[in-house]
Design a protein around this motif. Structure first.
Motif, PDB file in Angstrom:
ATOM      1  N   MET A  20       1.144   2.765  -4.229  1.00 16.96           N
ATOM      2  CA  MET A  20       0.183   1.706  -4.043  1.00 16.96           C
ATOM      3  C   MET A  20       0.590   0.791  -3.068  1.00 16.96           C
ATOM      4  O   MET A  20      -0.119  -0.135  -2.512  1.00 16.96           O
ATOM      5  N   PHE A  21       2.025   0.535  -2.692  1.00 14.44           N
ATOM      6  CA  PHE A  21       2.505  -0.455  -1.919  1.00 14.44           C
ATOM      7  C   PHE A  21       2.661   0.117  -0.470  1.00 14.44           C
ATOM      8  O   PHE A  21       2.655  -0.833   0.462  1.00 14.44           O
ATOM      9  N   ASP A  22       2.132   1.105  -0.245  1.00 17.21           N
ATOM     10  CA  ASP A  22       1.441   1.578   0.998  1.00 17.21           C
ATOM     11  C   ASP A  22       0.505   0.615   1.562  1.00 17.21           C
ATOM     12  O   ASP A  22      -0.481   0.208   1.030  1.00 17.21           O
ATOM     13  N   PRO A  23       0.839   0.545   2.793  1.00 19.53           N
ATOM     14  CA  PRO A  23      -0.291  -0.709   3.568  1.00 19.53           C
ATOM     15  C   PRO A  23      -1.657  -0.093   3.396  1.00 19.53           C
ATOM     16  O   PRO A  23      -2.404  -1.178   3.151  1.00 19.53           O
ATOM     17  N   TYR A  24      -1.921   1.277   3.636  1.00 19.33           N
ATOM     18  CA  TYR A  24      -3.075   1.474   3.301  1.00 19.33           C
ATOM     19  C   TYR A  24      -3.934   1.603   1.893  1.00 19.33           C
ATOM     20  O   TYR A  24      -5.025   0.820   1.862  1.00 19.33           O
ATOM     21  N   TYR A  25      -3.152   1.761   0.945  1.00 24.24           N
ATOM     22  CA  TYR A  25      -3.518   1.591  -0.170  1.00 24.24           C
ATOM     23  C   TYR A  25      -3.497   0.089  -0.810  1.00 24.24           C
ATOM     24  O   TYR A  25      -4.606  -0.371  -1.621  1.00 24.24           O
ATOM     25  N   LEU A  26      -2.845  -0.739  -0.329  1.00 17.08           N
ATOM     26  CA  LEU A  26      -3.015  -2.169  -0.521  1.00 17.08           C
ATOM     27  C   LEU A  26      -4.160  -2.870   0.301  1.00 17.08           C
ATOM     28  O   LEU A  26      -4.678  -3.485  -0.347  1.00 17.08           O
TER      29      LEU A  26
END
Length: 228
Positions: A20-26
């Motif tokens: 969830m810390f992936d830029p897309y999911y954030l």
């Protein structure tokens, strides 16, 4: 290594939360939060005057407004949102009015703005009823006393009635925010399936990609944000 079930339980690790810390999911999480905040603010701006009218109006006015507010709740949310899509369509009444006023068309359906405009028609009754329940217990003689002491009508409202109604405002805002944050149908339809929110992400991961561990992790994060 999962024990013979349909799901390999060895995949349920903290790695799914770290994803969830992936830029897309954030960005998806931030977009969902942003939409919920805007929808809550819009519901408050539109709902407060209606709640005020209901609390100060005659029984006839109260009954009419209450019927207008509660009747849509008896209609399926999908049907209501589909009707809203027609209103905000490229050739719908809203864009026709914008063109008549000299403004260019705007693609409401398939945008964040479309979702923000769609959510209040679903959840604004909760805002109105929360504020109304508090305003009905406010002593409006206090406002008249402020007027007698030299306050203008607006100043008396801002300094007396508005602060006294804040418990209803806070409760209604929380209701609308939490419901908007976890809504699926309206973002899916008004977003045209292209504006990704947390609920749509969870559905995509669970039903399309069959990545149930990550879908479960995303659902827990959604729950934590809603409860927090």
């Amino acid at each position: 290594a999962g024990g013979g079930g349909l799901i390999d339980t060895s995949t349920f690790t903290f790695d799914n939360f770290l994803r969830m810390f992936d830029p897309y999911y954030l960005e998806v999480l931030w977009r969902t939060f942003r939409i919920a905040v805007y929808a809550s603010a819009l519901s408050l701006v539109m709902g407060y005057p209606i709640a005020l009218a209901m609390s100060r109006g005659s029984n006839r006015v109260k009954n009419i407004l209450l019927a207008l507010i509660l009747t849509p709740l008896l209609t399926n949310v999908t049907a209501r949102t589909l009707g809203l899509m027609i209103i905000f369509a490229n050739n719908g009444p809203v864009n026709s009015a914008l063109q008549w006023l000299g403004f260019p068309k705007y693609g409401f359906v398939g945008s964040e703005l479309g979702i923000v405009l769609g959510l209040p028609q679903v959840f604004m009754p909760y805002m109105i009823l929360s504020i109304k329940s508090v305003l009905e217990n406010v002593n409006y003689n206090l406002q008249e006393a402020a007027r007698d002491l030299g306050c203008s009508r607006f100043a008396a409202f801002a300094k007396v009635i508005l602060p006294l109604s804040m418990p209803g405002v806070v409760a209604g805002t929380l209701f609308v925010f939490l419901l908007s944050f976890s809504s699926y149908v309206t973002p899916q339809l008004m977003g045209g399936g292209t504006v990704m929110t947390m609920t749509m992400l969870i559905y995509q991961q669970a039903m399309t990609l069959l990545d149930w561990p990550f879908a479960a992790a995303a659902a827990i994060i959604l729950l934590v944000f809603s409860v927090g």
